[in-house]
Write a protein that holds these residues in place. Structure first.
Motif, PDB file in Angstrom:
ATOM      1  N   LEU A 122      30.822  28.927 -39.692  1.00 58.97           N
ATOM      2  CA  LEU A 122      32.115  29.107 -39.028  1.00 58.97           C
ATOM      3  C   LEU A 122      32.557  30.567 -39.079  1.00 58.97           C
ATOM      4  CD1 LEU A 122      33.899  25.921 -40.353  1.00 58.97           C
ATOM      5  CD2 LEU A 122      32.632  26.229 -38.242  1.00 58.97           C
ATOM      6  N   PHE A 123      32.198  31.258 -40.153  1.00 54.92           N
ATOM      7  CA  PHE A 123      32.342  32.708 -40.168  1.00 54.92           C
ATOM      8  C   PHE A 123      31.388  33.289 -41.203  1.00 54.92           C
ATOM      9  CE2 PHE A 123      35.717  31.402 -43.195  1.00 54.92           C
ATOM     10  CZ  PHE A 123      35.433  32.218 -44.295  1.00 54.92           C
ATOM     11  N   ASP A 124      31.019  34.538 -41.006  1.00 55.58           N
ATOM     12  CA  ASP A 124      30.121  35.250 -41.902  1.00 55.58           C
ATOM     13  C   ASP A 124      30.522  36.713 -41.874  1.00 55.58           C
ATOM     14  OD1 ASP A 124      28.117  36.389 -43.357  1.00 55.58           O
ATOM     15  OD2 ASP A 124      26.482  35.785 -42.027  1.00 55.58           O
ATOM     16  N   ARG A 125      31.157  37.178 -42.927  1.00 52.92           N
ATOM     17  CA  ARG A 125      31.716  38.525 -42.939  1.00 52.92           C
ATOM     18  C   ARG A 125      30.682  39.613 -43.174  1.00 52.92           C
ATOM     19  NH1 ARG A 125      36.871  36.325 -46.395  1.00 52.92           N
ATOM     20  NH2 ARG A 125      38.425  36.473 -44.741  1.00 52.92           N
ATOM     21  N   THR A 126      29.550  39.281 -43.761  1.00 54.49           N
ATOM     22  CA  THR A 126      28.572  40.313 -44.125  1.00 54.49           C
ATOM     23  C   THR A 126      27.238  40.184 -43.408  1.00 54.49           C
ATOM     24  OG1 THR A 126      27.647  39.040 -45.971  1.00 54.49           O
ATOM     25  CG2 THR A 126      29.599  40.410 -46.432  1.00 54.49           C
ATOM     26  N   GLY A 127      26.961  39.038 -42.811  1.00 53.32           N
ATOM     27  CA  GLY A 127      25.660  38.810 -42.185  1.00 53.32           C
ATOM     28  C   GLY A 127      24.646  38.192 -43.128  1.00 53.32           C
ATOM     29  N   GLU A 128      24.959  38.145 -44.426  1.00 56.92           N
ATOM     30  CA  GLU A 128      24.007  37.592 -45.388  1.00 56.92           C
ATOM     31  C   GLU A 128      23.801  36.093 -45.194  1.00 56.92           C
ATOM     32  OE1 GLU A 128      24.368  39.754 -49.520  1.00 56.92           O
ATOM     33  OE2 GLU A 128      26.366  39.506 -48.634  1.00 56.92           O
ATOM     34  N   ALA A 129      24.867  35.378 -44.889  1.00 59.31           N
ATOM     35  CA  ALA A 129      24.740  33.938 -44.671  1.00 59.31           C
ATOM     36  C   ALA A 129      23.926  33.635 -43.417  1.00 59.31           C
ATOM     37  CB  ALA A 129      26.122  33.299 -44.566  1.00 59.31           C
TER      38      ALA A 129
END
Length: 260
Positions: A122-129
């Motif tokens: 639903l959201f990913d602030r860093t791109g790691e997920a």
């Protein structure tokens, strides 16, 4: 398998400034209030870097009493769970460090691989997920590791003994019906493992996998579930065992250290 994050762009499905959420397209409307509430709460926490919705709800496969599963990935060190009812739907939330989930996936945890591979971010602030999800998708497509000879021998032997116990019972007795149901589930789990399907606790999912792969076995298990006859249970179980060498009446294993 390592997860590279340097080249992955920031991935933000739900912008923090307006709190809008992109609901999974297949999700029923009844799940939206609960998902929106968890989404807004997690988005407001600085330590939460990503949010994943997984399970039957985002896939559009939920049953009337299905719950909503949500997993929050953080940059912290604590892990916790919470379950609460929102608009008549049970919302189960797990919160923990991203590294914790990454290690689970790298160790081959089937539940986590399934959650990330088939769930929706639903959201990913860093791109790691996002990178972690791609890794899980690759592992999911490859399937679990092939079971070794010890697994096949032990399962064949264990299931053979259940068949023998059932053959000693009166066909229409309550004991036979109970044991027949248990045996068919054990045979179904064994078949799914031998076919290298990812483990699933839900019998109807395993049944759907079998019916999609082998119509002959599908007909045999359907005969059992429409009659609950021990004869049909044994016919299905023997058909599963025949695919891996038949019944096994004797077993001998090599010595192994006792776990400390």
């Amino acid at each position: 398998m390592s997860v590279a994050t340097e080249s992955v762009p920031v991935f933000a499905i739900a912008p923090a400034e307006d709190g809008q959420i992109a609901f999974p397209p297949a999700m029923e409307a009844r799940f939206r209030p609960g998902l929106a509430a968890v989404h807004d709460e997690m988005l407001a926490r600085e330590e939460v870097i990503a949010l994943l919705c997984f399970g039957s709800a985002p896939r559009g496969e939920a049953k009337p009493k299905s719950d909503l599963d949500v997993l929050a990935l953080t940059n912290g060190t604590e892990y916790w769970k919470r379950s609460r009812m929102i608009n008549g739907v049970e919302v189960q939330l797990q919160v923990g460090p991203l590294q914790h989930w990454r290690e689970d996936i790298e160790k081959g945890n089937p539940a986590m691989i399934d959650a990330f591979a088939t769930g929706e971010l639903l959201f990913d602030r860093t791109g790691e997920a996002t990178a972690l999800k791609r890794d899980a998708e690759e592992r999911f497509r490859a399937g679990p590791a092939e079971p070794g000879p010890k697994f096949f021998q032990r399962q064949r032997y264990a299931i053979t003994n259940i068949v023998l116990d059932l053959e000693d019972m009166a066909e229409d007795s309550l004991e036979a019906r109970v044991l027949a149901g248990f045996m068919v589930l054990e045979a179904l789990r064994f078949w799914c493992a031998a076919q290298r399907f990812w483990p699933n606790r839900k019998p109807w999912v395993m049944l759907r996998q079998l019916q999609g792969r082998d119509s002959s076995l599908g007909a045999k298990i359907e005969s059992f579930y429409t009659s609950y006859s021990s004869v049909h249970a044994i016919a299905f179980t023997d058909a599963v065992l025949e695919g891996v060498g038949g019944r096994l009446y004797e077993l001998s294993t090599d010595p192994e250290p006792v776990p400390s």
